[in-house]
Design an enzyme around this catalytic site. Sequence first.
Site, PDB file in Angstrom:
ATOM      1  CG  HIS A   1      -2.297  -0.790   0.943  1.00 46.10           C
ATOM      2  ND1 HIS A   1      -2.826  -1.332   1.932  1.00 46.10           N
ATOM      3  CD2 HIS A   1      -3.123  -0.946   0.035  1.00 46.10           C
ATOM      4  CE1 HIS A   1      -4.005  -1.825   1.417  1.00 46.10           C
ATOM      5  NE2 HIS A   1      -4.125  -1.381   0.023  1.00 46.10           N
TER       6      HIS A   1
ATOM      7  CB  CYS B   1      -2.801  -5.259 -22.232  1.00 43.32           C
ATOM      8  SG  CYS B   1      -2.672  -6.874 -21.818  1.00 43.32           S
TER       9      CYS B   1
END
Length: 977
Positions: free
Chosen positions: A593, A900
Amino acid sequence: MLALSINDIKVGVELADKNAVIHALAHWLEEDGHVASGYQAGMMAREAKAATYLGQGIAIPHGTQACRHLIQNTGIKVLHLPQGVEWGDGEKAYLVLGIAARSDEHLDLLKQLAKTLSQDNLQKRVMAITEPEQVLALLQDPAEPKEVGLPLVHIATELDAETLLQLTDHALELVSCSTQEQAQLRQAAPIHIGQGWWLSQTNACHGPSQAALVTANVHSPLLMQTPAVRGVLVLFVKGVGHKALLDQLLAWLAVKQGAALAALHSATALLDALEAGPAAYAQQRHSTEQIAVVRNTHGIHARPGAILVQIAKQFEAEVQVRNLEGDGQWMSAKSLMQMISLGAKRGHQLLFSASGADSEAAVSALVNGVKEGLGEALGEDLVEDVLAPEQATHEIQSQDEAQTKPITLEPNTELTGVAAAAGVAIGPVFVDVAVQFDYPQQGEDTVTEKAALAAAIEQACHDLSKAQAHSHDPQASDIIAMHQELLADPALSFGVNCRISQGQSAPAAWWSEINLAATRQANNKDALLAERAADIRDVGRRVMAILCDSPASIPPEHPYIWVAQEIGPSQLVNLDPQQVLGIVTVSGGAASHSAILAAALGIPALAGVNGAVMTIKNATHAILDGNRGCLTIAPDASIRQQAQAQQRQAKQAAARAWEERDLAAITQDKHRIDVAANLGGIKDASQVLASGGDGVGLLRTEFVFMSRRSAPDLASQTALYRPLFDALKGRPLLARTLDVGGDKPLPYWSSPKEDNPFLGVRGIRLCQQHPALLKTQIRALLMAANNRPVRIMFPMITDIAEWRWAKDRVNEIQAELNATQVELGIMIEVPAAALCAPVFAQEVDFFSIGTNDLTQYTMAVDRGNGELAYLGDGLHPSVLQLIKMTVEAAHQQGKWVGVCGELAADAQAVPILLGLGVDELSVSLARLPLVKSQIRQLSFAHCQWLAQQALVADDAAGVRRLMSQAEKGIAPDKEPG
């Protein structure tokens, strides 16, 4: 108990949707003086994170822990909506209870509500309500006659079953009743009463009341179902004698300890737990605890495990054990299978816990057995064979806070790590040494310690709420909300309070549970989930700092590069990007995070750096290169000047790219390439065209399926996809069908445990096992597109038969809906697909190369493993050869190829991908303008030459050297002819 009156109930209410209902309830609670202004936002925040729909037409919206300070006195308001409102996942709520609770005054009401939900045909009764008195009758416990004795209770634990019906049949085998009575019970469908517990009841009882309580094996696939099946209570009712037993079970569910109850491993322990209640049983269970260190060379395998089980079986006490270095789950010391599954290795700490008359003797015998080697010759002695729980707490903490021994770092020393956020930072370092908390092991008294803990948690929640209010970044806000949920986690507080009840101080108890939870998380096989251990420790330290009155170290007032062992996400939320130039951590990775937030804030970040970085003297100048993944200590003037020039150029390039974002990506020699966006949801769809995107090159449709209790239906999927097509205004959208399974499981589908989930049942393989799932998704995509351009891509294709099977499913639905604007392709992420590209190219409309997985499978390296990051580079010549093969095969058939994966946004990779002939690059929204700008400055002919040189390089490092020379304008050995 909280008294609910007719004045708290309104019937016949008509409101448009869930938001309107929550607004009305919040306004009513505020109007009656129960809450202050702002509580509605907390109710909405709770709704966004966790469903408040209970079932049978009833919902209980309430605020988050963070808004608890807004509650002035406990209150509940009830609205009855005869038409019902959609409450998510296709469920309608007809009776909605808005709750504002300061303490536990409302729990009796919720306990009665749990009983109410177990009634047959309850939803029909709820829908038919016309008077407030009828609501009271449902929500208030009616007076009952005195108990006339408990029913005859039969208990069995850890039963093997594959279905709820099989587990119910096991329960029926325990009771003495007629075939007719059993048949009547089977006809009544079991009711889920919460947390994996089910109730099956019949009043057709000719003898005395009987009850059978059974639990499923802890490894049963039943626990993977939604809802889970942990245990079944079967009741043959006569009179009211069964009520006490049902109340005992509901008491455990009311405090969210249903899973803990089901995990008990003997009938005696289960019955004792029901009679004692959750709080009393927890205190009794943990009354005898001791830790032993495994000394066996090969850990606890079958032979020593069998001896350990034999020792445990000599005692009547219920004995459990958990591996503090493992997943931390309690296991029965009397089960060999569970002892082996502990995964206890040499040096691991085992925490033994027992309850019962001879519990102390049992724990002592087990600890001595481990100390003596459990029948095996021991290797070299380990320090501290046996630790008391208090000593173990300090041991875990010292490991967590340990610093690397100082080593000499010469000027221009370069430390490498994992590139966590791109960019270059130059400035003095601030080495943030973790606070060493000083606290007593033993508490003053239980009441004082629990009060101190509650106050610290409340203060931490308040501080997080302030941080959330000042944060403008949605990711930061989401992470803070998650931290607030961790602080409110009942399982965490349950364990802490049990330790305090044993005499531990509040900080000692809190830190013990935090460390156990963080260790369990860090050992998760999923690298991304393992990195979430940082969030747990971050929350833990926040509360510890308050309990121990130990504020964090104060950073300098001038701009600095922040260096730390670990930086918690909540520390990053309100930092000033002008002050914090860059971030360097010893632990963590690119998926943590902290790394995600750093990237969102535009701060260069480096993770997984050698611990020697903690020995750098404060104010030492350094250069952090988040692009290359390195930190240069005390750089000389020439190196610093190069870095400064790089910074200036990057800033100018970003500004120019944004201004020209709508220009096409056409090279200097007029070769055009499309640049599209990667999306993981609908919230950023409006930014695709605003950022200059040529469409969506990858829509990860997993967002539709995750965080749900059941698979989304056709209507909900269509509603989620439609805004994406609307936002693109006719530009193409490429959607990858559901790519889960194996390493990314869905909670509502049970699947067998796989030793290597990356090579398991995932992607198209999972869809072949659940064809209805794929057909619903395809139908929803085509209906949402409504003949606007849509490209559908299938993941994890390795064999032509998989492609043909998937294509047939689409063809059926396409013909049915008369959908014309559809292209079908496959994702090239497995080497087998690239090698067979000439075969696939004859049938597909396009290829899209997922370089993340293609690199992982080609190089046989887990991309989440920081130690092998040097092997996981998509610019390795072997990966480039596979891309080249794919492009050539596609172009021979007139088909196009996109990329991608992360390589598409790598500035050094873009020229090579162009040179290999790739037709489209799909990148993050933040990188879209930059990639387009870079392409406009390139020569396609030169890119082709660079690609040829890269294909014959020795390794990925050689390719990157080639590109570094090209960036610096160093003349190559041979120019393109």
